[in-house]
Design a protein around this motif. Structure first.
Motif, PDB file in Angstrom:
ATOM      1  N   ASN A 154      78.046   0.911  50.605  1.00  0.00           N
ATOM      2  CA  ASN A 154      78.439   2.038  51.442  1.00  0.00           C
ATOM      3  C   ASN A 154      77.215   2.952  51.553  1.00  0.00           C
ATOM      4  O   ASN A 154      76.843   3.630  50.587  1.00  0.00           O
ATOM      5  CB  ASN A 154      79.618   2.788  50.809  1.00  0.00           C
TER       6      ASN A 154
ATOM      7  N   GLN B 260      76.832   5.623  53.089  1.00  0.00           N
ATOM      8  CA  GLN B 260      77.142   7.053  53.101  1.00  0.00           C
ATOM      9  C   GLN B 260      77.268   7.616  51.678  1.00  0.00           C
ATOM     10  O   GLN B 260      76.992   8.789  51.450  1.00  0.00           O
ATOM     11  CB  GLN B 260      78.441   7.293  53.881  1.00  0.00           C
ATOM     12  N   THR B 261      77.698   6.769  50.734  1.00  0.00           N
ATOM     13  CA  THR B 261      77.849   7.229  49.350  1.00  0.00           C
ATOM     14  C   THR B 261      76.713   6.721  48.453  1.00  0.00           C
ATOM     15  O   THR B 261      76.531   7.220  47.343  1.00  0.00           O
ATOM     16  CB  THR B 261      79.181   6.748  48.762  1.00  0.00           C
ATOM     17  N   GLY B 262      75.988   5.709  48.929  1.00  0.00           N
ATOM     18  CA  GLY B 262      74.909   5.147  48.131  1.00  0.00           C
ATOM     19  C   GLY B 262      75.415   4.341  46.949  1.00  0.00           C
ATOM     20  O   GLY B 262      74.750   4.277  45.908  1.00  0.00           O
ATOM     21  N   THR B 263      76.575   3.741  47.107  1.00  0.00           N
ATOM     22  CA  THR B 263      77.158   2.927  46.038  1.00  0.00           C
ATOM     23  C   THR B 263      77.693   1.625  46.628  1.00  0.00           C
ATOM     24  O   THR B 263      77.837   1.496  47.853  1.00  0.00           O
ATOM     25  CB  THR B 263      78.334   3.655  45.352  1.00  0.00           C
TER      26      THR B 263
ATOM     27  N   ALA C 170      80.393  -0.660  47.930  1.00  0.00           N
ATOM     28  CA  ALA C 170      81.671  -0.323  48.549  1.00  0.00           C
ATOM     29  C   ALA C 170      82.818  -0.813  47.679  1.00  0.00           C
ATOM     30  O   ALA C 170      82.734  -1.887  47.073  1.00  0.00           O
ATOM     31  CB  ALA C 170      81.755  -0.955  49.936  1.00  0.00           C
ATOM     32  N   THR C 171      83.858  -0.017  47.617  1.00  0.00           N
ATOM     33  CA  THR C 171      85.039  -0.415  46.852  1.00  0.00           C
ATOM     34  C   THR C 171      85.849  -1.426  47.661  1.00  0.00           C
ATOM     35  O   THR C 171      85.672  -1.565  48.880  1.00  0.00           O
ATOM     36  CB  THR C 171      85.921   0.803  46.555  1.00  0.00           C
TER      37      THR C 171
ATOM     38  N   GLU D 270      87.562   0.309  50.446  1.00  0.00           N
ATOM     39  CA  GLU D 270      86.688   0.629  51.578  1.00  0.00           C
ATOM     40  C   GLU D 270      86.413  -0.615  52.421  1.00  0.00           C
ATOM     41  O   GLU D 270      86.397  -0.555  53.652  1.00  0.00           O
ATOM     42  CB  GLU D 270      85.376   1.226  51.071  1.00  0.00           C
TER      43      GLU D 270
ATOM     44  N   ASN E 167      77.739   2.025  58.814  1.00  0.00           N
ATOM     45  CA  ASN E 167      78.077   2.731  57.570  1.00  0.00           C
ATOM     46  C   ASN E 167      77.978   1.829  56.350  1.00  0.00           C
ATOM     47  O   ASN E 167      77.811   2.306  55.230  1.00  0.00           O
ATOM     48  CB  ASN E 167      79.498   3.296  57.663  1.00  0.00           C
TER      49      ASN E 167
ATOM     50  N   PRO F  58      69.274   6.229  48.223  1.00  0.00           N
ATOM     51  CA  PRO F  58      70.190   6.704  47.185  1.00  0.00           C
ATOM     52  C   PRO F  58      70.799   5.568  46.370  1.00  0.00           C
ATOM     53  O   PRO F  58      70.967   5.694  45.149  1.00  0.00           O
ATOM     54  CB  PRO F  58      71.265   7.449  47.994  1.00  0.00           C
ATOM     55  N   PHE F  59      71.117   4.467  47.031  1.00  0.00           N
ATOM     56  CA  PHE F  59      71.702   3.309  46.339  1.00  0.00           C
ATOM     57  C   PHE F  59      70.715   2.721  45.325  1.00  0.00           C
ATOM     58  O   PHE F  59      71.066   2.478  44.162  1.00  0.00           O
ATOM     59  CB  PHE F  59      72.096   2.264  47.387  1.00  0.00           C
TER      60      PHE F  59
ATOM     61  N   LYS G 251      70.206   4.944  42.293  1.00  0.00           N
ATOM     62  CA  LYS G 251      71.292   4.833  41.307  1.00  0.00           C
ATOM     63  C   LYS G 251      71.150   3.563  40.481  1.00  0.00           C
ATOM     64  O   LYS G 251      71.431   3.561  39.284  1.00  0.00           O
ATOM     65  CB  LYS G 251      72.642   4.851  42.021  1.00  0.00           C
TER      66      LYS G 251
END
Length: 266
Positions: free
Chosen positions: A75, A77-80, A82-83, A86, A126, A255-256, A259
């Motif tokens: 994702n 947008q969150t930099g993680t 995806a769940t 999602e 996204n 960002p991803f 992290k």
């Protein structure tokens, strides 16, 4: 009474009949070959991913090697990662996710313009697929897709990074329409080899890897962040720099990857 072979009416009927028969054959061939085309397209995607990561092995099939690669959805947008919720909500199938198509869907992408669009892509999906090669539970290397506009075309490629999520293993484009012999040299194996060992991020975590005109000075203390520009292809070189810094930067995978560097795989 049968009409003459020289009549206009008979000529038109024969021509239309021939067109109809040919159309049926062409349509049947297009439908019948579609599964093969889709399979070849998927095989080509896998080959390019493996090539960027230096994983192709002579005598070993692409599908066999690709079994060691794990496809995950990020994702942006969150930099993680995806769940599952999602991924389900977005209607994504990770193994066949088409990021290019998603970037054209307003429901699955964001519009970019001006200073927010240095890679000149206009829209960014996204979600993005990334490809992991693991050693146990740890990521040994990661391959991320990138794209951006050069002089004449949008260039699509992959960049592979080491487990430090900073050092380049390999980089290359699988689709581009730049000037042959100039910007088209992005396909030159010698140029692509220059990327190996380069570093994307500086000490402040900024994506600074870029192309330089005239070649990299090996005595330059910042040589690790620089790659030789393409001779006679200033705009293509600028496009490559822009797309690398965009996709590895704050609006892309920055960002991803940050992290992953600080927290590991979650």
């Amino acid at each position: 009474m049968a009409s003459s072979n020289d009549s206009i009416k008979k000529t038109i009927i024969v021509a239309l009949s021939l067109c109809l028969v040919c159309s049926i054959f062409v349509a049947a061939a297009a439908v019948g070959l579609k599964p093969i085309q889709k399979e070849n397209k998927d095989l080509d995607r896998k080959r390019n991913i493996l090539s960027s990561a230096g994983m192709l092995v002579p005598g070993k099939s692409v599908d066999e090697i690709f079994e060691t690669v794990e496809t995950r959805i990020v994702n942006l947008q969150t930099g993680t990662f995806a769940t599952e919720a999602e991924i389900k909500a977005a209607g994504i199938k990770p193994a066949t996710y088409d990021q290019k198509a998603a970037s054209k869907d307003p429901q699955l992408s964001v519009a970019l313009s001006g200073g927010n669009d240095p890679a000149s892509i206009k829209r960014r999906a996204n979600f993005s697929a990334v490809y992991l090669v693991k050693s146990g539970d740890d990521i040994d290397r990661i391959i991320v897709p990138v794209h951006g506009y050069g002089l004449w075309s949008t260039m699509y490629g992959f960049m592979a990074l080491k487990s430090d999520f900073n050092t380049v293993i390999g980089f290359g484009f699988y689709s581009q329409g730049e000037t042959p012999g100039l910007g088209g040299e992005v396909d030159n194996p010698n140029w692509k080899a220059l990327w190996k060992g380069k570093e994307v991020y500086d000490d402040q975590g900024e994506a600074v890897l870029h192309l330089v005109k005239g070649g990299v000075d090996s005595s330059d203390p910042k040589a690790a962040y620089k790659v030789d520009g393409l001779s006679g292809a200033t705009l293509t070189s600028r496009g490559v720099t822009n797309l690398v810094q965009y996709w590895l930067g704050e609006e892309g995978f920055g960002p991803f990857l940050a992290k992953l560097r600080s927290e590991g795989v979650q």
